[in-house]
Design a protein around this motif. Structure first.
Motif, PDB file in Angstrom:
ATOM      1  N   GLN A   1       0.816  -1.211   0.000  1.00 58.48           N
ATOM      2  CA  GLN A   1       0.000   0.000   0.000  1.00 58.48           C
ATOM      3  C   GLN A   1       0.857   1.271   0.000  1.00 58.48           C
ATOM      4  O   GLN A   1       0.323   2.373  -0.107  1.00 58.48           O
ATOM      5  CB  GLN A   1      -0.873   0.056   1.258  1.00 58.48           C
ATOM      6  CG  GLN A   1      -1.976  -0.959   1.344  1.00 58.48           C
ATOM      7  CD  GLN A   1      -2.705  -0.828   2.683  1.00 58.48           C
ATOM      8  OE1 GLN A   1      -2.564  -1.656   3.569  1.00 58.48           O
ATOM      9  NE2 GLN A   1      -3.488   0.229   2.831  1.00 58.48           N
TER      10      GLN A   1
ATOM     11  N   VAL B   1     -10.523   1.027   3.583  1.00 57.30           N
ATOM     12  CA  VAL B   1      -9.328   1.515   4.277  1.00 57.30           C
ATOM     13  C   VAL B   1      -9.427   2.986   4.667  1.00 57.30           C
ATOM     14  O   VAL B   1      -9.072   3.363   5.784  1.00 57.30           O
ATOM     15  CB  VAL B   1      -8.068   1.294   3.402  1.00 57.30           C
ATOM     16  CG1 VAL B   1      -6.836   1.849   4.090  1.00 57.30           C
ATOM     17  CG2 VAL B   1      -7.881  -0.194   3.099  1.00 57.30           C
TER      18      VAL B   1
ATOM     19  N   ASP C   1     -15.620   2.957   2.979  1.00 57.65           N
ATOM     20  CA  ASP C   1     -14.414   2.488   2.290  1.00 57.65           C
ATOM     21  C   ASP C   1     -13.749   1.387   3.110  1.00 57.65           C
ATOM     22  O   ASP C   1     -13.874   1.357   4.335  1.00 57.65           O
ATOM     23  CB  ASP C   1     -13.424   3.633   2.072  1.00 57.65           C
ATOM     24  CG  ASP C   1     -12.309   3.281   1.098  1.00 57.65           C
ATOM     25  OD1 ASP C   1     -12.503   3.500  -0.113  1.00 57.65           O
ATOM     26  OD2 ASP C   1     -11.267   2.783   1.542  1.00 57.65           O
TER      27      ASP C   1
ATOM     28  N   MET D   1      -9.691  -0.549  10.121  1.00 55.38           N
ATOM     29  CA  MET D   1     -10.062  -0.844   8.742  1.00 55.38           C
ATOM     30  C   MET D   1     -11.511  -1.319   8.640  1.00 55.38           C
ATOM     31  O   MET D   1     -12.091  -1.808   9.609  1.00 55.38           O
ATOM     32  CB  MET D   1      -9.126  -1.893   8.152  1.00 55.38           C
ATOM     33  CG  MET D   1      -7.736  -1.390   7.863  1.00 55.38           C
ATOM     34  SD  MET D   1      -6.726  -2.650   7.048  1.00 55.38           S
ATOM     35  CE  MET D   1      -5.221  -1.733   6.783  1.00 55.38           C
TER      36      MET D   1
END
Length: 414
Positions: A210, A274, A272, A402
């Motif tokens: 990421q 993340v 979302d 998350m």
């Protein structure tokens, strides 16, 4: 801070046991926070190679035999150590506590990855012959481990379970315990969060893919929430468990009380996988304040979740401005700058580091802020040097994760 709750509903903290990358007791940990001492170091793990991590150094065999350490899990060992330390710290007459009336509620980010990775690596040497697969695999990886390891070790026969709440898990464990005490399901609760994350290469590789894994030539300066040069998360292990009791029980036995659970809330972003949602984070804070019957300007310290990722820090600061922008006496700090991100243990450890402020009136700073990101410049942000107040009577602890899970806990001085 005077509570308006009935005596039966008042829930207090009477014991704290922890292991952090920079301390194995609340006293050691607090001293490190006030001295600006980091617990991040160089670290190496298979497939990923050299990286950085927050590594705990506690005696795994202080409360269990070596054979049980080998049979169990790193998360279980952390939990067992912290649970015993918390009980010792509480002053409970443990041999005479009814084990059926003790509940164990442990927050985790993830569990089982470490053991599965290790076992696959081991059978690789046997050409992946599953006949050599460990018969300990299933109890090591079931969702109720490490809470179950604590009950086995301590002879607790009351309810136990782990709470999967991503990086909001430390707060979630404490919230669950408070609720169970109020329901009368237990009389003593062992709760908080643990993390064994640094022992799985997958979490390092995932954050690296990421572009969110911190890199720095100086490990102590790698975790840099709010700083313009921050470049990601430092993965850490650790644990912090609390003893929670009803106020009336704690007062009757003359227990030392660290603080009272005044309010809490959990909600979801629903936006979302993340990226955080500042509107929902702010809403979670407002819900916790409402349940505590408090206004924002009554909060002495806001302990931030900020992980040292650019978007995460900025979004949380947006939420903080929305709630605390006009609060002149509220101080804001961060603990990940010292120890990195302890995942499921993060919220519990970060709360613990701020509770001594009720006694000494000092706010520990966020360290490693050399060039403050203007988008993170929020009123009351305490950076690089401790801040002495005229007294702290409340701590609000943010912990987010998350898939958009948010948690907030408010602890008041008694």
């Amino acid at each position: 801070m005077i509570s308006t709750a009935s005596p039966h509903d008042r829930i207090v903290i009477t014991g704290i046991g922890l292991t952090a990358p920079n301390g194995n007791s609340l006293a050691e940990y607090r001293a490190a926070l006030l001295e600006g001492r980091s617990g991040v170091r160089d670290y190496e793990i298979r497939y990923v190679g050299k990286t950085l991590a927050g590594v705990c150094d506690f005696d795994e065999c202080k409360y269990q035999k070596r054979r049980n350490v080998r049979r169990g899990t790193r998360a279980g060992s952390i939990g067992i150590f912290c649970a015993h330390e918390a009980v010792n710290d509480s002053g409970l007459d443990w041999p005479n506590v009814d084990p059926e009336r003790v509940g164990v509620y442990i927050g985790v980010t993830e569990h089982g990855n470490v053991e599965t990775e290790n076992e696959i690596n081991e059978i690789k040497g046997y050409d992946y012959d599953t006949s050599v697969w460990s018969h300990h695999h299933n109890p090591r990886t079931v969702a109720n481990n490490p809470a179950g390891e604590i009950t086995l070790n301590m002879g607790i026969t009351g309810p136990h379970y782990t709470i999967g709440a991503a990086c909001a898990a430390g707060n979630a464990g404490l919230i669950q315990a408070a609720q169970m005490l109020r329901l009368g399901e237990c009389d003593v609760a062992i709760c908080g969060g643990v993390s064994e994350s640094i022992h799985t290469f997958g979490i390092f590789a995932g954050f690296a893919s990421q572009g969110a894994l911190a890199v720095n030539d100086d490990p102590a300066r790698a975790s840099r929430p709010f700083d313009k040069s921050r470049n990601g998360i430092v993965v850490s292990e650790g644990g912090c468990l609390y003893i929670l009791e009803r106020y009336e029980d704690a007062a009757q036995r003359g227990a030392r009380i660290y603080g009272e659970v005044a309010g809490y809330a959990m909600n979801s972003d629903a936006s979302d996988f993340v990226l955080p949602n500042p509107k929902q984070q702010a809403r979670c804070v407002e819900m916790a304040l409402g349940r505590a019957r408090m206004s924002a300007d009554q909060i002495g310290i806001v302990s931030t979740h900020a992980t040292a990722t650019e978007s995460g820090d900025i979004q949380e600061c947006t939420a903080l401005r929305a709630v605390f922008g006009d609060c002149e006496s509220t101080r804001i700090n961060n603990t990940k700058s010292y120890i990195g991100h302890a995942m499921g243990a993060a919220g519990a450890l970060e709360l613990a580091g701020n509770l001594p402020s009720f006694t000494d009136g000092v706010v520990h700073p966020t360290i490693n802020v050399e060039d403050l990101d203007p988008q993170c410049d929020v009123p009351g942000l305490t950076i690089n040097e401790p801040y002495e107040t005229n007294g702290v009577t409340s701590v609000l602890n943010n912990s987010f994760g998350m898939l958009g899970i948010n948690s907030v806990v408010i602890i008041n001085k008694v």
